[in-house]
Motif scaffolding. Sequence first.
Motif, PDB file in Angstrom:
ATOM      1  N   HIS A   8       0.848  -1.191   0.000  1.00 36.60           N
ATOM      2  CA  HIS A   8       0.000   0.000   0.000  1.00 36.60           C
ATOM      3  C   HIS A   8       0.886   1.245   0.000  1.00 36.60           C
ATOM      4  O   HIS A   8       0.699   2.139  -0.797  1.00 36.60           O
ATOM      5  CB  HIS A   8      -0.931   0.009   1.209  1.00 36.60           C
ATOM      6  CG  HIS A   8      -1.766   1.242   1.295  1.00 36.60           C
ATOM      7  ND1 HIS A   8      -2.815   1.460   0.436  1.00 36.60           N
ATOM      8  CD2 HIS A   8      -1.700   2.326   2.091  1.00 36.60           C
ATOM      9  CE1 HIS A   8      -3.360   2.635   0.714  1.00 36.60           C
ATOM     10  NE2 HIS A   8      -2.696   3.179   1.724  1.00 36.60           N
ATOM     11  N   SER A   9       1.872   1.263   0.924  1.00 36.29           N
ATOM     12  CA  SER A   9       2.801   2.388   0.950  1.00 36.29           C
ATOM     13  C   SER A   9       4.145   1.953   1.516  1.00 36.29           C
ATOM     14  O   SER A   9       4.235   1.007   2.290  1.00 36.29           O
ATOM     15  CB  SER A   9       2.235   3.548   1.779  1.00 36.29           C
ATOM     16  OG  SER A   9       2.169   3.202   3.136  1.00 36.29           O
ATOM     17  N   ILE A  10       5.178   2.656   1.090  1.00 39.29           N
ATOM     18  CA  ILE A  10       6.522   2.451   1.627  1.00 39.29           C
ATOM     19  C   ILE A  10       7.073   3.828   1.982  1.00 39.29           C
ATOM     20  O   ILE A  10       6.627   4.842   1.449  1.00 39.29           O
ATOM     21  CB  ILE A  10       7.469   1.736   0.629  1.00 39.29           C
ATOM     22  CG1 ILE A  10       7.554   2.506  -0.692  1.00 39.29           C
ATOM     23  CG2 ILE A  10       7.032   0.306   0.405  1.00 39.29           C
ATOM     24  CD1 ILE A  10       8.600   1.967  -1.641  1.00 39.29           C
ATOM     25  N   GLY A  11       8.026   3.836   2.892  1.00 43.42           N
ATOM     26  CA  GLY A  11       8.569   5.124   3.275  1.00 43.42           C
ATOM     27  C   GLY A  11       9.821   5.004   4.096  1.00 43.42           C
ATOM     28  O   GLY A  11      10.284   3.902   4.428  1.00 43.42           O
ATOM     29  N   MET A  12      10.370   6.167   4.439  1.00 45.73           N
ATOM     30  CA  MET A  12      11.584   6.236   5.241  1.00 45.73           C
ATOM     31  C   MET A  12      11.551   7.525   6.041  1.00 45.73           C
ATOM     32  O   MET A  12      11.164   8.571   5.520  1.00 45.73           O
ATOM     33  CB  MET A  12      12.818   6.214   4.342  1.00 45.73           C
ATOM     34  CG  MET A  12      14.114   6.390   5.099  1.00 45.73           C
ATOM     35  SD  MET A  12      15.554   6.548   4.027  1.00 45.73           S
ATOM     36  CE  MET A  12      15.708   4.885   3.441  1.00 45.73           C
ATOM     37  N   ASN A  13      11.932   7.455   7.308  1.00 51.47           N
ATOM     38  CA  ASN A  13      12.144   8.633   8.142  1.00 51.47           C
ATOM     39  C   ASN A  13      13.624   8.739   8.416  1.00 51.47           C
ATOM     40  O   ASN A  13      14.271   7.732   8.738  1.00 51.47           O
ATOM     41  CB  ASN A  13      11.385   8.523   9.464  1.00 51.47           C
ATOM     42  CG  ASN A  13       9.904   8.701   9.296  1.00 51.47           C
ATOM     43  OD1 ASN A  13       9.444   9.201   8.278  1.00 51.47           O
ATOM     44  ND2 ASN A  13       9.140   8.302  10.293  1.00 51.47           N
ATOM     45  N   LEU A  14      14.168   9.937   8.294  1.00 51.67           N
ATOM     46  CA  LEU A  14      15.585  10.171   8.546  1.00 51.67           C
ATOM     47  C   LEU A  14      15.739  11.220   9.636  1.00 51.67           C
ATOM     48  O   LEU A  14      15.037  12.225   9.634  1.00 51.67           O
ATOM     49  CB  LEU A  14      16.282  10.671   7.285  1.00 51.67           C
ATOM     50  CG  LEU A  14      16.290   9.726   6.098  1.00 51.67           C
ATOM     51  CD1 LEU A  14      16.776  10.452   4.854  1.00 51.67           C
ATOM     52  CD2 LEU A  14      17.168   8.543   6.384  1.00 51.67           C
ATOM     53  N   SER A  15      16.662  10.955  10.555  1.00 51.91           N
ATOM     54  CA  SER A  15      16.942  11.886  11.634  1.00 51.91           C
ATOM     55  C   SER A  15      18.374  11.679  12.079  1.00 51.91           C
ATOM     56  O   SER A  15      18.859  10.546  12.130  1.00 51.91           O
ATOM     57  CB  SER A  15      15.976  11.613  12.792  1.00 51.91           C
ATOM     58  OG  SER A  15      16.463  12.106  13.993  1.00 51.91           O
TER      59      SER A  15
END
Length: 160
Positions: free
Chosen positions: A84-91
């Motif tokens: 459905h969805s893919i993603g990435m958070n960067l910090s």
Amino acid sequence: IPAHKEWLVPSPEVKMIASPLDVPKWKLKDELEFAYDFQKSFGRLEEEIEYNKRYKVRLATDTEKGLKGATMGLTAKLQRPYVHSIGMNLSRAAGATLKYEVNFGEDDLVKAKANWKLKGNEACLELQPKISEQARLTMKAMGKPDGSKPKILLGMKCEM
């Protein structure tokens, strides 16, 4: 202020929302939000840009973390049978987190989400079966592959 009771004086939180990059011709939508709480002396800034209602970039920071704690999120809604969805958070502080979401059945009968924090090698799996039109069960398991006991949370979401 009588007897130094500052908490009795109302202290506002100011929030401004603008959309400086909204361009319907390019299917571009954005929301820039600035908020400041005078009582807590805490401010935050968020910018979210969406393209074609499928691709999203989100930038956020606040006065406590500053630029070192700023985060950036990238999400793509592919709406395919098993993605459905893919993603990435960067910090800088938390490192990268990979996200994956899939919906099974008609009307999203079961939602499944998986997150993997690369820094610290921690994974999270969440299942949300739909039990009625307004309610979903939530089962969440978090753990590390080092043999430690996983945390398991159970809950229920209701829309009224």
